[in-house]
Write an enzyme that holds these catalytic residues in place. Structure first.
Site, PDB file in Angstrom:
ATOM      1  N   HIS A   5      -1.054  15.494   5.537  1.00 12.20           N
ATOM      2  CA  HIS A   5      -0.922  13.703   6.211  1.00 12.20           C
ATOM      3  C   HIS A   5      -2.429  13.932   7.502  1.00 12.20           C
ATOM      4  CE1 HIS A   5       2.808  14.071   3.467  1.00 12.20           C
ATOM      5  NE2 HIS A   5       2.736  12.539   3.651  1.00 12.20           N
ATOM      6  N   GLU A  20      -3.409  13.646  -1.187  1.00 14.12           N
ATOM      7  CA  GLU A  20      -2.612  12.222   0.161  1.00 14.12           C
ATOM      8  C   GLU A  20      -3.810  11.710  -0.284  1.00 14.12           C
ATOM      9  OE1 GLU A  20      -0.064  11.185   2.407  1.00 14.12           O
ATOM     10  OE2 GLU A  20       0.657  12.909   0.451  1.00 14.12           O
ATOM     11  N   ASP A  64      -7.425  -4.684   3.618  1.00 12.64           N
ATOM     12  CA  ASP A  64      -7.833  -3.977   5.715  1.00 12.64           C
ATOM     13  C   ASP A  64      -7.606  -2.167   4.592  1.00 12.64           C
ATOM     14  OD1 ASP A  64      -4.344  -4.537   5.087  1.00 12.64           O
ATOM     15  OD2 ASP A  64      -4.843  -2.279   5.448  1.00 12.64           O
ATOM     16  N   GLU A  95       0.387  -0.875   7.491  1.00 12.62           N
ATOM     17  CA  GLU A  95       0.576  -1.597   9.075  1.00 12.62           C
ATOM     18  C   GLU A  95       1.722  -3.272   8.378  1.00 12.62           C
ATOM     19  OE1 GLU A  95      -1.372  -1.656   6.312  1.00 12.62           O
ATOM     20  OE2 GLU A  95      -1.495  -3.573   5.062  1.00 12.62           O
ATOM     21  N   HIS A 116       0.958   9.583  -6.364  1.00 13.94           N
ATOM     22  CA  HIS A 116       1.551  10.716  -6.652  1.00 13.94           C
ATOM     23  C   HIS A 116       2.096  11.111  -8.169  1.00 13.94           C
ATOM     24  CE1 HIS A 116       1.374  11.775  -2.127  1.00 13.94           C
ATOM     25  NE2 HIS A 116       1.802  10.480  -2.352  1.00 13.94           N
ATOM     26  N   TYR A 141       0.695  20.312  -4.012  1.00 13.97           N
ATOM     27  CA  TYR A 141       0.603  20.036  -2.351  1.00 13.97           C
ATOM     28  C   TYR A 141       0.798  20.772  -1.391  1.00 13.97           C
ATOM     29  CZ  TYR A 141       2.096  15.533   0.104  1.00 13.97           C
ATOM     30  OH  TYR A 141       2.527  14.945   1.027  1.00 13.97           O
ATOM     31  N   HIS A 163       0.992   3.746  -2.446  1.00 18.03           N
ATOM     32  CA  HIS A 163       1.158   4.915  -2.135  1.00 18.03           C
ATOM     33  C   HIS A 163       1.591   6.286  -3.291  1.00 18.03           C
ATOM     34  CE1 HIS A 163      -0.181   8.499   0.717  1.00 18.03           C
ATOM     35  NE2 HIS A 163       0.929   9.128  -0.066  1.00 18.03           N
ATOM     36  N   GLU A 164       3.047   6.175  -2.813  1.00 17.53           N
ATOM     37  CA  GLU A 164       3.860   6.617  -3.440  1.00 17.53           C
ATOM     38  C   GLU A 164       3.933   6.778  -5.448  1.00 17.53           C
ATOM     39  OE1 GLU A 164       5.328   7.116  -0.140  1.00 17.53           O
ATOM     40  OE2 GLU A 164       5.452   8.732  -2.142  1.00 17.53           O
ATOM     41  N   ASP A 223       3.641  20.458   7.189  1.00 19.34           N
ATOM     42  CA  ASP A 223       3.103  19.725   6.995  1.00 19.34           C
ATOM     43  C   ASP A 223       2.659  20.199   5.786  1.00 19.34           C
ATOM     44  OD1 ASP A 223       2.189  17.476   5.679  1.00 19.34           O
ATOM     45  OD2 ASP A 223       0.881  16.661   7.306  1.00 19.34           O
ATOM     46  N   ASP A 272       1.005  -1.021  -0.260  1.00 19.74           N
ATOM     47  CA  ASP A 272      -0.050   0.104   0.016  1.00 19.74           C
ATOM     48  C   ASP A 272       1.026   0.914   0.004  1.00 19.74           C
ATOM     49  OD1 ASP A 272      -0.800  -0.599   2.863  1.00 19.74           O
ATOM     50  OD2 ASP A 272       0.502  -0.693   2.633  1.00 19.74           O
ATOM     51  N   ASP A 307      -4.149  -2.605  -1.871  1.00 20.15           N
ATOM     52  CA  ASP A 307      -4.048  -3.300  -1.488  1.00 20.15           C
ATOM     53  C   ASP A 307      -5.651  -3.713  -0.515  1.00 20.15           C
ATOM     54  OD1 ASP A 307      -2.375  -2.760   2.589  1.00 20.15           O
ATOM     55  OD2 ASP A 307      -2.986  -4.924   1.292  1.00 20.15           O
TER      56      ASP A 307
HETATM   57  O1  LIG Z   1       4.360   9.719  -0.213  1.00 14.96           O
HETATM   58  C1  LIG Z   1       4.286  10.622   1.261  1.00 14.96           C
HETATM   59  O2  LIG Z   1       3.306  11.335   1.463  1.00 14.96           O
HETATM   60  C2  LIG Z   1       4.963  10.502   2.548  1.00 14.96           C
HETATM   61  C3  LIG Z   1       6.194  11.208   1.490  1.00 14.96           C
HETATM   62  C4  LIG Z   1       6.943  12.348   2.775  1.00 14.96           C
HETATM   63  C5  LIG Z   1       8.144  13.106   2.472  1.00 14.96           C
HETATM   64  C6  LIG Z   1       7.840  14.569   1.403  1.00 14.96           C
HETATM   65  C7  LIG Z   1       9.098  14.983   1.256  1.00 14.96           C
HETATM   66  C8  LIG Z   1      10.380  15.079   1.297  1.00 14.96           C
HETATM   67  C9  LIG Z   1      10.882  13.655   2.111  1.00 14.96           C
HETATM   68  C10 LIG Z   1       9.488  12.896   2.072  1.00 14.96           C
HETATM   69  C11 LIG Z   1       5.934   9.589   2.667  1.00 14.96           C
HETATM   70  C12 LIG Z   1       4.643   8.571   3.164  1.00 14.96           C
HETATM   71  C13 LIG Z   1       3.885   9.286   4.827  1.00 14.96           C
HETATM   72  O3  LIG Z   1       2.766   9.757   4.762  1.00 14.96           O
HETATM   73  N1  LIG Z   1       4.583  10.037   5.063  1.00 14.96           N
HETATM   74  C14 LIG Z   1       4.088  10.960   6.557  1.00 14.96           C
HETATM   75  C15 LIG Z   1       3.906   9.980   8.017  1.00 14.96           C
HETATM   76  C16 LIG Z   1       5.320   9.777   8.385  1.00 14.96           C
HETATM   77  C17 LIG Z   1       5.649   9.059   7.342  1.00 14.96           C
HETATM   78  N2  LIG Z   1       7.536   8.622   8.274  1.00 14.96           N
HETATM   79  C18 LIG Z   1       7.154  10.058   9.020  1.00 14.96           C
HETATM   80  C19 LIG Z   1       8.528  10.125  10.709  1.00 14.96           C
HETATM   81  C20 LIG Z   1       8.283  11.632  10.820  1.00 14.96           C
HETATM   82  C21 LIG Z   1       7.431  12.187  10.947  1.00 14.96           C
HETATM   83  C22 LIG Z   1       6.140  11.725   9.868  1.00 14.96           C
HETATM   84  C23 LIG Z   1       6.261   9.923   8.918  1.00 14.96           C
HETATM   85  C24 LIG Z   1       5.629  12.037   6.710  1.00 14.96           C
HETATM   86  O4  LIG Z   1       5.576  12.205   5.658  1.00 14.96           O
HETATM   87  O5  LIG Z   1       4.173  13.244   7.029  1.00 14.96           O
HETATM   88  C25 LIG Z   1       3.573   8.291   2.330  1.00 14.96           C
HETATM   89  C26 LIG Z   1       3.136   6.724   2.774  1.00 14.96           C
HETATM   90  C27 LIG Z   1       4.101   6.440   4.130  1.00 14.96           C
HETATM   91  C28 LIG Z   1       5.374   7.375   3.623  1.00 14.96           C
HETATM   92 CA   LIG Z   2      -3.138  -1.532   3.873  1.00 16.35          CA
HETATM   93 ZN   LIG Z   3       1.859  10.737   0.020  1.00 14.01          ZN
END
Ligand SMILES: O=C(O)[C@H](CCc1ccccc1)CC1(C(=O)N[C@@H](Cc2c[nH]c3ccccc23)C(=O)O)CCCC1
Ligand SMILES: [Ca+2]
Ligand SMILES: [Zn+2]
Length: 307
Positions: free
Chosen positions: A235, A171, A185, A190, A151, A162, A147-148, A230, A143, A182
């Site tokens: 997110h 998002e 669930d 997860e 994007h 964004y 997700h990536e 953010d 998943d 996926d």
């Molecule tokens: O693709 C996205 O939206 C997120 C991309 C984050 C990012 C943005 C810019 C530069 C580098 C990284 C990555 C994911 C994400 O939702 N990240 C969130 C939650 C998160 C993951 N790891 C973390 C560590 C610290 C804080 C928050 C987070 C975020 O970056 O907010 C997507 C699925 C899983 C990881």
């Molecule tokens: Ca899942």
């Molecule tokens: Zn994302």
């Protein structure tokens, strides 16, 4: 030196064995999948945490076409799941790669040092290893891979900016297509989140509140449009359209919902679309494809979240 396609095997992040589309060249095998239409290749790299090179790093290879080592697990899943997501978009919507033009899909694993995140950089996917407590290798979750890559689909279609509501929609579409790929669930991430704890996740589409996301407009978080905020909580506030998607999928079923979401993303949404216009885009897509009863299911879903 004969150049040709091969089928390898590998061990994924969770210890599962899977077959891989590889490429034989000079007596070694590459994670380089040339089986897809329109000459788009799926290729997976390791940049060793940036120690020796920036992106993309080095092709992941194995002399025996058997990718069983600990270090190869992240690459096995990044490669396999990228192929799975390619197939999902092709089989479900006849879309050839993220841009519908057969562009190469490139992933780099072991990005950074104990990096607890993943991303679409604008050109490729990158996956951290996690610190082993908050995350394990992030490519181990199909998943997250979906997700990536979504994007990249969004960037080449609606182009949702964004930040703020358009960013939360960006998002949400990535989480929703992560669910479609996926669909066992309602959870996001997860499989790789907190390896020491079972049953938790990064986000939940059925219950955004479980992971501190709003699930109604009256809980919308007005955060600053900064990195620390953010980008206006993209997110965080995605919980609201995510919950609307949950209601829509429950009332219409996955096969109709995915076509409605894809049509909204590729036909009606624009870079500055907000939640109100996303509701309209999904209502129109539902009407176009399945008539007024489907439209009213979308209407109900969005009114449940305060829109
Ligand atoms: O693709 C996205 O939206 C997120 C991309 C984050 C990012 C943005 C810019 C530069 C580098 C990284 C990555 C994911 C994400 O939702 N990240 C969130 C939650 C998160 C993951 N790891 C973390 C560590 C610290 C804080 C928050 C987070 C975020 O970056 O907010 C997507 C699925 C899983 C990881
Ligand atoms: Ca899942
Ligand atoms: Zn994302």
């Amino acid at each position: 030196n004969v150049v040709h396609e091969a089928t390898g095997t590998g061990t994924g992040v969770l210890g599962d064995t899977k077959s891989l589309n590889t490429y034989a060249y000079n007596n070694t095998y590459y994670l380089f999948d040339t089986t897809k239409p329109m000459n788009g290749v799926i290729e997976t790299f390791d940049n060793y945490g940036g120690q020796y090179s920036s992106l993309p790093g080095y092709y992941v290879t194995d002399s025996g076409n058997t990718f069983y080592s600990e270090r190869q697990k992240a690459a096995v899943d990044a490669h396999y799941y990228a192929g799975e997501v390619f197939d999902y978009y092709y089989d479900t919507f006849n879309r050839v790669s993220y841009d519908n033009n057969g562009s190469d899909i490139r992933s780099t694993v072991h990005y950074g040092s104990n990096y607890n995140n993943a991303a679409w950089t604008g050109n490729q996917m990158i996956y951290g290893d996690g610190d082993g407590s908050t995350f394990t290798y992030l490519s181990g979750a199909d998943d997250i891979v979906a997700h990536e890559l979504t994007h990249a689909v969004t960037d080449t279609t609606a182009g949702l900016i964004y930040e703020n509501q358009s960013g939360a929609l960006n998002e949400s579409f990535s989480d929703v297509f992560g669910y479609f790929v996926d669909s066992e669930d309602w959870l996001m991430g997860e499989d790789v989140y907190t390896p020491g704890v079972s049953g938790d996740a990064l986000r939940s589409l059925s219950n955004p509140n479980a992971y501190n996301q709003p699930d109604h407009m009256n809980e919308y978080q007005n955060l600053p449009n900064t990195e620390a905020g953010d980008w206006g909580g993209v997110h965080i506030n995605s919980g609201i359209p995510n919950k609307a998607a949950y209601y829509t999928i429950n009332s219409l079923g996955i096969s109709k919902a995915q076509q409605i979401y894809y049509r909204a993303l590729t036909v009606y949404l624009t870079p500055s679309s907000n939640f109100q216009s996303a509701k309209a885009a999904l209502q129109q897509s539902a009407q176009d494809l399945y008539g007024s009863s489907a439209k009213s299911a979308v209407t109900q879903a969005w009114s449940n979240v305060g829109l």
